[in-house]
Design an enzyme around this catalytic site. Structure first.
Site: not given
Length: 359
Positions: A161, A190, A194, A243
């Site tokens: 992340d 990734d 997040d 996302r």
């Protein structure tokens, strides 16, 4: 696709950067560009001020960032850390102390509070090195670039992340940052932004997220529903597979963002999440809003959005796209004041103001 034009930092910030000697500890003014003006949900729960009122320290390495955290009197002593240059694995070591808990290979903001990290001078780039916020509160991250953080391959950092938050995090404002990758999970990357495991009261504003398989999530699984109260405004999401964000439970306010080339899906509200989606501009994208890859429904309230060359898939068991004519299926009450730009102005406003290095 709109061209992004670089802007100089605010004059006051440049003056401060020139005045600060490398490594020096200075007296900070009561309010600076880094510590004033949080917006959205970061203004709730007591507000988010970062290190306002504390000392200002210059850091040109990751080790120096950790040393500044560890050199405080306590883990909650306010501090503003000005960062300039490239921060990478080669200059980021673990530092020990009673006011910190750091680790090599990642910028670790763990079990601390009242911290601002701001890029100054010629800029700050966290290269293949993530920023990890864990069991922390009242954190500001501003005017930095974080790029190419990997969870597999070499080197790895922060679980892949760019900025990751977890474990009882409260009140974080991330503003004028650029978060970027060079591919998706198969290339070792990734999420860019997040939040999981009870992270609340977060705002992401005037930032750029691009060239990634995953923009970011709220909740790591359908059972991780303790996160929420997130604001996303005046951000650019560009060349993102999905996302943008993924919401599992919780409440999100998503307004005045520019979405370009969402390749698979965009705002994915699921597992009971509630999203208020206002005056965004969606362009050259697919399935920009709905519940995707699950039968656990999420909800949305929509108004004032523009859908420019957006395609929609057919509904199915695990897919419930909101379009082609998105309608609200819930109402969301927002507790703070905000002003909406017209959606037609969003591409121009965001291109001028979003990302590191733009005031």
């Amino acid at each position: 696709m709109k061209r992004r034009v670089a802007r100089r930092l605010q004059a006051a910030l440049a003056t401060l950067a020139l005045a600060a000697a490398t490594g020096a500890v200075l007296s900070a003014p009561e309010a600076t560009a880094a510590t004033a003006g949080a917006t959205g949900y970061a203004t709730q729960n007591g507000g988010t001020t970062g290190g306002a009122g504390g000392q200002t320290v210059r850091a040109t390495t990751g080790t120096a960032i950790h040393a500044a955290l560890c050199g405080r009197a306590t883990s909650s002593t306010p501090i503003i850390i000005e960062v300039e240059g490239t921060i990478n694995h080669g200059n980021t070591s673990q530092v020990s102390g009673g006011s910190c808990s750091t680790a090599a290979g990642v910028i670790e903001l763990k079990q601390i509070s009242n911290v601002t990290i701001i890029g100054v001078g010629s800029g700050a780039v966290f290269d293949q090195l993530g920023i990890h916020i864990r069991a922390a509160s009242n954190i500001v991250v501003q005017n930095v670039t974080v790029r190419n953080v990997k969870k597999s391959g070499s080197p790895t950092s922060n679980g892949g992340d760019a900025i990751g938050m977890e474990s009882d995090v409260r009140n974080v404002w991330v503003d004028h940052v650029t978060l970027e990758a060079s591919g998706g999970e198969s290339e070792g990357f990734d999420g860019l932004f997040d939040m999981k495991d009870n992270t609340q009261y977060v705002t992401l504003s005037y930032s750029v997220l691009r060239n990634s398989g995953r923009g970011g999530l709220v909740g790591s699984s359908e059972s991780d529903l303790s996160n929420g109260f997130i604001t996303y405004h005046h951000n650019l999401y560009e060349n993102i597979d999905s996302r943008a964000p993924l919401l599992r439970g919780g409440t999100a306010h998503i307004y005045n963002n520019h979405y370009v080339s969402l390749n698979e899906s965009g705002i994915n509200s699921r597992a009971g999440a509630h999203a208020k989606v206002d005056n965004n501009y969606f362009e050259d994208s697919k399935d920009v809003l709905g519940t995707f890859y699950t039968d656990a429904a999420g909800y949305w309230q929509v108004s004032g959005n523009i859908f420019d060359n957006v395609t929609w898939s057919s509904p199915g068991t695990d897919n419930n796209p909101a379009g082609p004519n998105p309608q609200s299926n819930t109402t969301v009450s927002i507790p703070y004041a905000y002003t909406l730009d017209a959606a037609s102005c969003v591409p121009s406003v965001v291109s001028r103001t979003a990302g590191a290095g733009k005031g």
